[in-house]
Design a protein around this motif. Structure first.
Motif, short mmCIF file in Angstrom:
data_model
loop_
_atom_site.label_atom_id
_atom_site.label_comp_id
_atom_site.label_asym_id
_atom_site.label_seq_id
_atom_site.Cartn_x
_atom_site.Cartn_y
_atom_site.Cartn_z
N MET A 241 0.80 -1.22 0.00
CA MET A 241 0.00 0.00 0.00
C MET A 241 0.83 1.28 0.00
N LEU A 242 2.05 1.23 0.55
CA LEU A 242 2.85 2.43 0.72
C LEU A 242 4.05 2.43 -0.22
N ARG A 243 4.25 3.57 -0.90
CA ARG A 243 5.41 3.73 -1.76
C ARG A 243 5.78 5.21 -1.80
N ALA A 244 6.96 5.49 -2.30
CA ALA A 244 7.43 6.87 -2.41
C ALA A 244 8.38 6.97 -3.59
N ASP A 245 8.49 8.18 -4.18
CA ASP A 245 9.45 8.38 -5.25
C ASP A 245 10.01 9.80 -5.22
N VAL A 246 11.18 9.93 -5.82
CA VAL A 246 11.87 11.21 -5.97
C VAL A 246 11.82 11.58 -7.44
N ASN A 247 11.40 12.82 -7.74
CA ASN A 247 11.21 13.23 -9.12
C ASN A 247 11.94 14.54 -9.41
N LEU A 248 12.56 14.60 -10.58
CA LEU A 248 13.12 15.83 -11.12
C LEU A 248 12.20 16.26 -12.25
N ALA A 249 11.70 17.50 -12.17
CA ALA A 249 10.63 17.92 -13.09
C ALA A 249 10.97 19.23 -13.80
N TYR A 250 10.60 19.30 -15.06
CA TYR A 250 10.55 20.56 -15.80
C TYR A 250 9.09 20.98 -15.80
N ILE A 251 8.77 22.04 -15.08
CA ILE A 251 7.37 22.38 -14.83
C ILE A 251 6.77 23.22 -15.95
N GLY A 252 7.53 24.16 -16.49
CA GLY A 252 7.00 24.99 -17.57
C GLY A 252 7.86 26.22 -17.78
N ASP A 253 7.50 27.01 -18.80
CA ASP A 253 8.25 28.24 -19.07
C ASP A 253 7.34 29.26 -19.74
N ASP A 254 7.75 30.53 -19.65
CA ASP A 254 7.03 31.65 -20.25
C ASP A 254 8.04 32.55 -20.95
N SER A 255 7.63 33.16 -22.03
CA SER A 255 8.52 34.08 -22.73
C SER A 255 7.72 35.23 -23.33
N PHE A 256 8.43 36.35 -23.54
CA PHE A 256 7.80 37.55 -24.12
C PHE A 256 8.84 38.27 -24.96
N ASP A 257 8.42 38.68 -26.16
CA ASP A 257 9.31 39.43 -27.05
C ASP A 257 8.54 40.57 -27.70
N TYR A 258 9.16 41.76 -27.63
CA TYR A 258 8.57 42.94 -28.28
C TYR A 258 9.70 43.76 -28.88
N ASP A 259 9.52 44.19 -30.12
CA ASP A 259 10.53 45.01 -30.80
C ASP A 259 9.83 45.82 -31.89
N ASN A 260 9.85 47.13 -31.74
CA ASN A 260 9.23 48.00 -32.74
C ASN A 260 10.27 48.74 -33.57
N GLY A 261 11.51 48.30 -33.47
CA GLY A 261 12.58 48.96 -34.20
C GLY A 261 13.30 50.01 -33.38
N VAL A 262 12.66 50.49 -32.33
CA VAL A 262 13.28 51.47 -31.43
C VAL A 262 13.40 50.91 -30.02
N ASP A 263 12.30 50.43 -29.51
CA ASP A 263 12.27 49.83 -28.17
C ASP A 263 12.15 48.32 -28.31
N SER A 264 12.84 47.61 -27.44
CA SER A 264 12.73 46.15 -27.44
C SER A 264 12.71 45.65 -26.00
N VAL A 265 11.84 44.67 -25.77
CA VAL A 265 11.71 44.04 -24.45
C VAL A 265 11.63 42.54 -24.67
N SER A 266 12.47 41.80 -23.98
CA SER A 266 12.40 40.34 -24.06
C SER A 266 12.59 39.76 -22.67
N GLY A 267 11.83 38.73 -22.39
CA GLY A 267 11.92 38.12 -21.07
C GLY A 267 11.61 36.63 -21.15
N GLU A 268 12.15 35.88 -20.20
CA GLU A 268 11.90 34.44 -20.14
C GLU A 268 11.90 33.99 -18.69
#
Length: 231
Positions: free
Chosen positions: A89-116
Motif C-alpha cells: 500500500m505504501l510507496r514513495a518516489d523522488v522526481n526531477l521535473a521541468y514544470i514549464g516556461d514563459d517568454s515575451f518578445d517585443y521590438d518596434n525597431g526602437v524599443d525592445s523588451v524580451s523576457g523568459e
C-alpha cells in the motif's frame, strides 16, 4: 552319535564364522544429504522507475499582454524519477521535473523588451495505493521539495529610458497533493494517469498589470506516465 554331533557343531561354527567375516567386510551405504536449493536474490526488488508528461491546466502568472504583444506560455512539462514500494500500500518516489516556461518578445525597431521564465522542481512524493480492482489501482499522496525559478529580462528602450534588468534565480520550498489511477499493462510496466497540485507559497513573480512583485505560484497539473518495476 557323538561323531554326528561333533560334525554338526563344526558346520554351525563354520557358518557363523563365514557370516561374521561377511558382516565385517560389508560397508554401510553412504548417505548424501540433499544440498539446499539455490534461490537467486531478486536484484532491485521493490524499486521502480517512472517518467511523466505534464500539462498545467491553470493560467500562468505570466499570462499577459504588453504593447499589443501576448506572452507565450508553455504549459507542457515532464519529469523522471525513481521510487520504492515499502509495502503493498505504501510507496514513495523522488522526481526531477521541468514544470514549464514563459517568454515575451517585443521590438518596434526602437524599443525592445524580451523576457523568459523557467521553472524546475525536485520533489519527494509519498503515496497510498487503495487496492487493485481489475488491474486498476487508485492512489492518493502528498509531497514536498524545492522549485527553481530563473527569470531573464532584457530591456533596450531609449524612449522609456529603462536600464537592462539582470537575471534572477530563486530556490523556494514547494509542496504537492496527488491523486490518480495506475493500470497494470504487463508484469513490470504500468500506465499512470493522475492529477498533481504543486504550490510554492514564497516563489516571487512580477505582476505585470500592477508592476509589483508578488508571492505564491501554483500549478494544477494533469500527468500521464509510465512506471517500470525492477523485479
Amino acid at each position: 552319535m557323538y561323531k554326528f554331533s561333533s560334525t554338526l557343531i563344526l558346520i554351525v561354527a563354520g557358518a557363523a564364522l563365514a557370516t561374521s567375516a561377511g558382516a565385517a567386510d560389508y560397508d554401510p551405504p553412504i548417505v548424501i544429504e540433499e544440498a539446499p536449493q539455490y534461490v537467486p536474490v531478486e536484484f532491485g526488488s521493490g524499486w521502480y522507475l517512472r517518467g511523466d508528461v505534464t500539462y498545467s491546466v491553470n493560467d500562468s502568472v505570466y499570462d499577459f499582454s504588453l504593447f499589443g504583444e501576448e506572452a507565450d506560455n508553455n504549459r507542457f512539462g515532464g519529469s523522471i524519477g525513481v521510487g520504492y514500494h515499502f509495502t503493498d500500500m505504501l510507496r514513495a518516489d523522488v522526481n526531477l521535473a521541468y514544470i514549464g516556461d514563459d517568454s515575451f518578445d517585443y521590438d518596434n525597431g526602437v524599443d525592445s523588451v524580451s523576457g523568459e521564465n523557467r521553472v524546475l522542481g525536485a520533489i519527494v512524493n509519498g503515496y497510498v495505493d487503495l487496492g487493485t480492482f481489475v488491474g486498476i489501482t487508485p492512489y492518493v499522496g502528498a509531497g514536498a521539495g524545492l522549485v527553481f525559478s530563473k527569470h531573464e529580462l532584457e530591456v533596450d528602450s531609449p524612449t522609456l529610458n529603462t536600464p537592462p534588468s539582470p537575471s534572477d534565480r530563486q530556490y523556494k520550498f514547494a509542496y504537492t497533493l496527488n491523486a490518480g489511477v495506475n493500470y497494470q499493462v504487463t508484469k513490470n510496466v504500468s500506465l499512470d494517469v493522475g492529477y498533481q497540485y504543486l504550490n510554492s507559497p514564497s516563489l516571487e513573480y512580477l505582476d505585470v498589470s500592477s508592476n509589483t512583485v508578488e508571492d505564491g505560484v501554483d500549478y494544477h497539473q494533469v500527468k500521464v506516465g509510465l512506471r517500470y518495476d525492477l523485479w
